[in-house]
Design a protein around this motif. Structure first.
Motif, PDB file in Angstrom:
ATOM      1  N   MET A   1       0.850  -1.175   0.000  1.00  0.00           N
ATOM      2  CA  MET A   1       0.000   0.000   0.000  1.00  0.00           C
ATOM      3  C   MET A   1       0.895   1.238   0.000  1.00  0.00           C
ATOM      4  O   MET A   1       1.836   1.333   0.767  1.00  0.00           O
ATOM      5  CB  MET A   1      -0.897  -0.024   1.251  1.00  0.00           C
ATOM      6  CG  MET A   1      -1.923   1.077   1.284  1.00  0.00           C
ATOM      7  SD  MET A   1      -2.893   1.153   2.814  1.00  0.00           S
ATOM      8  CE  MET A   1      -3.987  -0.209   2.618  1.00  0.00           C
ATOM      9  N   GLU A   2       0.583   2.205  -0.837  1.00  0.00           N
ATOM     10  CA  GLU A   2       1.402   3.409  -0.936  1.00  0.00           C
ATOM     11  C   GLU A   2       1.243   4.266   0.329  1.00  0.00           C
ATOM     12  O   GLU A   2       0.209   4.219   0.989  1.00  0.00           O
ATOM     13  CB  GLU A   2       1.033   4.189  -2.190  1.00  0.00           C
ATOM     14  CG  GLU A   2      -0.427   4.607  -2.192  1.00  0.00           C
ATOM     15  CD  GLU A   2      -0.913   4.994  -3.568  1.00  0.00           C
ATOM     16  OE1 GLU A   2      -1.332   6.140  -3.711  1.00  0.00           O
ATOM     17  OE2 GLU A   2      -0.867   4.137  -4.465  1.00  0.00           O
ATOM     18  N   PRO A   3       2.263   5.063   0.684  1.00  0.00           N
ATOM     19  CA  PRO A   3       2.244   5.831   1.935  1.00  0.00           C
ATOM     20  C   PRO A   3       1.048   6.782   2.077  1.00  0.00           C
ATOM     21  O   PRO A   3       0.454   6.862   3.153  1.00  0.00           O
ATOM     22  CB  PRO A   3       3.564   6.605   1.903  1.00  0.00           C
ATOM     23  CG  PRO A   3       4.451   5.816   1.011  1.00  0.00           C
ATOM     24  CD  PRO A   3       3.552   5.169   0.005  1.00  0.00           C
ATOM     25  N   LYS A   8      -4.102   7.942   4.742  1.00  0.00           N
ATOM     26  CA  LYS A   8      -5.537   8.231   4.666  1.00  0.00           C
ATOM     27  C   LYS A   8      -6.340   7.151   5.383  1.00  0.00           C
ATOM     28  O   LYS A   8      -7.289   7.441   6.101  1.00  0.00           O
ATOM     29  CB  LYS A   8      -5.975   8.355   3.213  1.00  0.00           C
ATOM     30  CG  LYS A   8      -7.387   8.846   3.059  1.00  0.00           C
ATOM     31  CD  LYS A   8      -7.725   9.131   1.612  1.00  0.00           C
ATOM     32  CE  LYS A   8      -9.094   9.760   1.525  1.00  0.00           C
ATOM     33  NZ  LYS A   8      -9.425  10.147   0.170  1.00  0.00           N
ATOM     34  N   SER A   9      -5.934   5.896   5.203  1.00  0.00           N
ATOM     35  CA  SER A   9      -6.604   4.782   5.865  1.00  0.00           C
ATOM     36  C   SER A   9      -6.488   4.896   7.384  1.00  0.00           C
ATOM     37  O   SER A   9      -7.456   4.666   8.106  1.00  0.00           O
ATOM     38  CB  SER A   9      -6.000   3.463   5.384  1.00  0.00           C
ATOM     39  OG  SER A   9      -6.582   2.385   6.056  1.00  0.00           O
TER      40      SER A   9
END
Length: 193
Positions: A1-3, A8-9
Motif C-alpha cells: 500500500m502506498e504511503p 488516509k486509511s
C-alpha cells in the motif's frame, strides 16, 4: 500500500474510533449516571456486590444460551421492533458510516473487518449488554421492593434503551453477518466449480 493511501486509511480509522467512542460515551453516561447515583446513595454495598456477582455469572453462560434467547432466525421481527432505526445511533451504525463516507466515499465497515470478526464482536457485545441488563434488572427490582418508584421507571427505560435494544441489535447483526458469510461461501463455491 502506498504511503499516502496508508496515511488516509489510518486517518479514517482514527475518525471512526473517535465517532464510535463519542456515541459510546453518550449512551453510557445516559444509562449509568442515574443507576450509579442510586447505587451510591440508596443501595447497600452488600446488595451492590451481590448484584454485580450475579450479573457477572451471566458472562460465563455458553453460546447455546444466547442462541436459545434469540427472538428469531430472520430479520423481519427485528425490523418490526425498530432495529433499523436503532442502528442509526450506535457504534459503527448508519450515522457513523454516513459521516465517514462524507470524507471517504469508499469506506465500508463490513469490508474493514472479516465476517468472522463481526460475528465475534456481536457475540461479545451481546454478552456485555446481557450482564449489564441483569445488573439493571436486579437494581430495578430492589428499587421496586423499597418503593423507589421513579427510580424503577428510570432504570427500566435505561435498561430498555441501553441493554435490551443493543442485545436485539446484536442478534439482528448476527443474522445479517451469517447471511453475508453464506453468500460469500456460495460465491467461492461457484467460482471453484
Amino acid at each position: 500500500m502506498e504511503p499516502a493511501r496508508r496515511q488516509k486509511s489510518a486517518t479514517v480509522k482514527q475518525t471512526v474510533t473517535i465517532y464510535n467512542q463519542l456515541i459510546n460515551f453518550f449512551w453510557t453516561i445516559l444509562a449509568f449516571a442515574p443507576i450509579g447515583y442510586f447505587c451510591y446513595v440508596a443501595l447497600p454495598v452488600n446488595w451492590l456486590y451481590t448484584f454485580l456477582a450475579i450479573s457477572l455469572l451471566v458472562f460465563f453462560l455458553p453460546p447455546s444460551f444466547f442462541r436459545a434467547i434469540q427472538l428469531s432466525n430472520t430479520t423481519a421481527i427485528y425490523q418490526r421492533l425498530g432495529l433499523r432505526t436503532v442502528r442509526k445511533y450506535t457504534q459503527n451504525g448508519i450515522l457513523v458510516n454516513h459521516l465517514i463516507r462524507r470524507r471517504e466515499a469508499a469506506y465500508n465497515t463490513v469490508r474493514t473487518l472479516s465476517v468472522k470478526s463481526h460475528l465475534s464482536k456481536a457475540s461479545a457485545n451481546e454478552r456485555f449488554h446481557t450482564v449489564v441488563f441483569v445488573f439493571f434488572l436486579l437494581t430495578t427490582v430492589y428499587a421496586l421492593i423499597y418503593s423507589y418508584w421513579i427510580w424503577a421507571i428510570v432504570f427500566t427505560i435505561s435498561n430498555l434503551v441501553y441493554n435490551v435494544y443493543p442485545i436485539l441489535l446484536q442478534q439482528y447483526n448476527r443474522i445479517r453477518f451469517r447471511r453475508l458469510a453464506d453468500r460469500q461461501l456460495g460465491a467461492k463455491k461457484t467460482s471453484l466449480d
